[in-house]
Motif scaffolding. Structure first.
Motif, PDB file in Angstrom:
ATOM      1  N   ASN A 105       1.749  26.635  30.509  1.00  0.00           N
ATOM      2  CA  ASN A 105       0.420  26.886  30.647  1.00  0.00           C
ATOM      3  C   ASN A 105      -0.018  28.235  31.364  1.00  0.00           C
ATOM      4  N   MET A 106       0.651  28.572  32.473  1.00  0.00           N
ATOM      5  CA  MET A 106       0.354  29.622  33.153  1.00  0.00           C
ATOM      6  C   MET A 106       1.400  30.672  33.276  1.00  0.00           C
ATOM      7  N   MET A 142      -2.574  12.615  45.029  1.00  0.00           N
ATOM      8  CA  MET A 142      -3.162  14.017  44.702  1.00  0.00           C
ATOM      9  C   MET A 142      -4.695  13.781  45.067  1.00  0.00           C
ATOM     10  N   ASN A 143      -5.401  14.769  45.399  1.00  0.00           N
ATOM     11  CA  ASN A 143      -6.670  14.889  45.204  1.00  0.00           C
ATOM     12  C   ASN A 143      -7.241  16.245  44.973  1.00  0.00           C
ATOM     13  N   LEU A 180      -8.469  15.775  34.319  1.00  0.00           N
ATOM     14  CA  LEU A 180      -7.916  16.856  34.918  1.00  0.00           C
ATOM     15  C   LEU A 180      -6.341  16.963  34.763  1.00  0.00           C
ATOM     16  N   THR A 181      -5.756  17.956  34.206  1.00  0.00           N
ATOM     17  CA  THR A 181      -4.022  17.792  34.190  1.00  0.00           C
ATOM     18  C   THR A 181      -3.421  18.281  35.324  1.00  0.00           C
ATOM     19  N   ILE A 231      -4.031  22.840  38.485  1.00  0.00           N
ATOM     20  CA  ILE A 231      -4.910  22.296  37.274  1.00  0.00           C
ATOM     21  C   ILE A 231      -4.923  23.088  36.347  1.00  0.00           C
ATOM     22  N   ALA A 232      -4.190  22.530  35.277  1.00  0.00           N
ATOM     23  CA  ALA A 232      -4.024  23.153  33.976  1.00  0.00           C
ATOM     24  C   ALA A 232      -5.264  23.952  33.418  1.00  0.00           C
ATOM     25  N   GLU A 233      -6.484  23.045  33.587  1.00  0.00           N
ATOM     26  CA  GLU A 233      -7.541  23.451  32.717  1.00  0.00           C
ATOM     27  C   GLU A 233      -8.297  24.801  33.334  1.00  0.00           C
ATOM     28  N   CYS A 234      -7.994  25.151  34.690  1.00  0.00           N
ATOM     29  CA  CYS A 234      -8.625  26.198  35.347  1.00  0.00           C
ATOM     30  C   CYS A 234      -8.073  27.445  34.956  1.00  0.00           C
TER      31      CYS A 234
END
Lengths: 224, 224
Positions: free
Chosen positions: A43-44, A72-73, A141-142, A154-157
């Motif tokens: 992903n990154m 997690m938070n 969120l992933t 965070i995969a979506e970021c």
């Protein structure tokens, strides 16, 4: 004597059992770690540490993740700044925030950079508490495994900065943490790259046009 | 004896001369102060202290002014953040900056908020040093007297925050100053109110559209 031999045999047997068990656990954790790394790398893309300050300097609203006691938070944050290019970053996590104990105890976190398409979600994340829910689940969120800290990416970021707390002298008085970025990830495929800024009054300003003034930056040639 | 009377008379005479001189100096300084206040108030309107954090939270490029040893100076800054609503602000002024000694010694400064029409000028201010020139003169900036600090306001800016340094614990290690905003001014007549953000690479992003998400800010109703 036979009783003694019997006990020694038992001890040797248990010793080897434990060794085999520990070996397998270790193998499993290595396999898991390898999978985790691959998943993140899918992903990154890794970004040079020296480039990370450029993600913070514009002052975008960011997300901050933690992992503590198996949970997690994620929280929304807009009080943060660069303090060195290496990068070192200062941020305020209020003692009223559910993330406060996690970052103080684990001394680890991830700063994730969301973009304008995530604006409403990011604002909503900042208006509820991890004490009451699993925010990753609630906001779809992933989480991706970080490489050097326990807090998730965070995969979506657009980007993620793995951070370690390196100075807590101003935590008691101002809730101010000094972080060192130790690993940085960026999503090279992402089309939407515009961030947004908190007005402090419930309004948010989206990045507009970008002006290239590199030629005027004569004093900062070595940094930019 | 006549000699003694003569000396006493002289002493009384000098005492009254000094008193009259001091009285006049005092009057002059009051007159000057009154004029100064009026001049500032002609250009700027006072803003409630509780609103000042909203000028810093979006992360705009700002100007920082100082006055030290009879010399004013101004630098460009993009490493700063809110740390409390009162307001308390953290900022980095590098020891390489000419302003460093001034802020460290006087413990006073002004944070001025420029807008997009001033972008090139603000970048140029950040690419030269007050050691070599009078930057107010060179960049045609109008200094206005602040009310609570010796550093000047900048008439051309959208807003000015008079600040006092209240904590220097992280100055030696990170050049990080903790400031308290003690007076805030805003130009109510100014049409251009868009700020801009440093990309850290010599590019600057102008404020785009503003989105009102006040309704989602359920947790922060009392602050916004």
């Amino acid at each position: 004597m036979p009783h003694l031999i019997n006990n020694t045999t038992k001890a040797v047997f248990y010793f080897y059992c434990t060794k085999v068990l520990l070996y397998n656990l270790n193998i499993n954790s290595i396999i898991k770690r390898t999978n985790m790394k691959t998943e993140t790398q899918k992903n990154m893309k890794e970004l040079e540490l020296s480039q990370a300050f450029k993600l913070i300097e514009p002052g975008p609203v960011v997300l901050l993740t933690t992992a503590h006691k198996g949970k997690m938070n994620v929280m929304t944050m807009s009080w943060h700044m660069d303090i060195d290019f290496t990068p070192i970053i200062a941020c305020v996590v209020s003692e009223g925030d559910y993330s406060f104990e996690a970052i103080r105890k684990t001394k680890q976190c991830v700063i994730a950079i969301p973009t304008v398409d995530m604006m409403k979600k990011v604002v909503d994340i900042g208006n509820c508490s991890g004490a009451d829910m699993d925010k990753f689940k609630k906001f779809n969120l992933t989480p991706l495994p970080a490489q050097k800290v326990s807090a998730p990416l965070i995969a979506e970021c657009l980007a993620n900065i793995e951070c370690r707390v390196i100075d807590t002298r101003l935590v008691n008085k101002y809730n101010l943490f000094i972080l060192e970025g130790v690993k940085v990830w960026i999503d090279p495929k992402r089309k939407e790259r515009r961030t947004f800024h908190a007005g402090g009054d419930g309004t948010f300003t989206v990045d507009g046009r970008t002006v290239d003034l590199k030629k005027r930056m004569t004093k900062w040639k070595d940094v930019i």
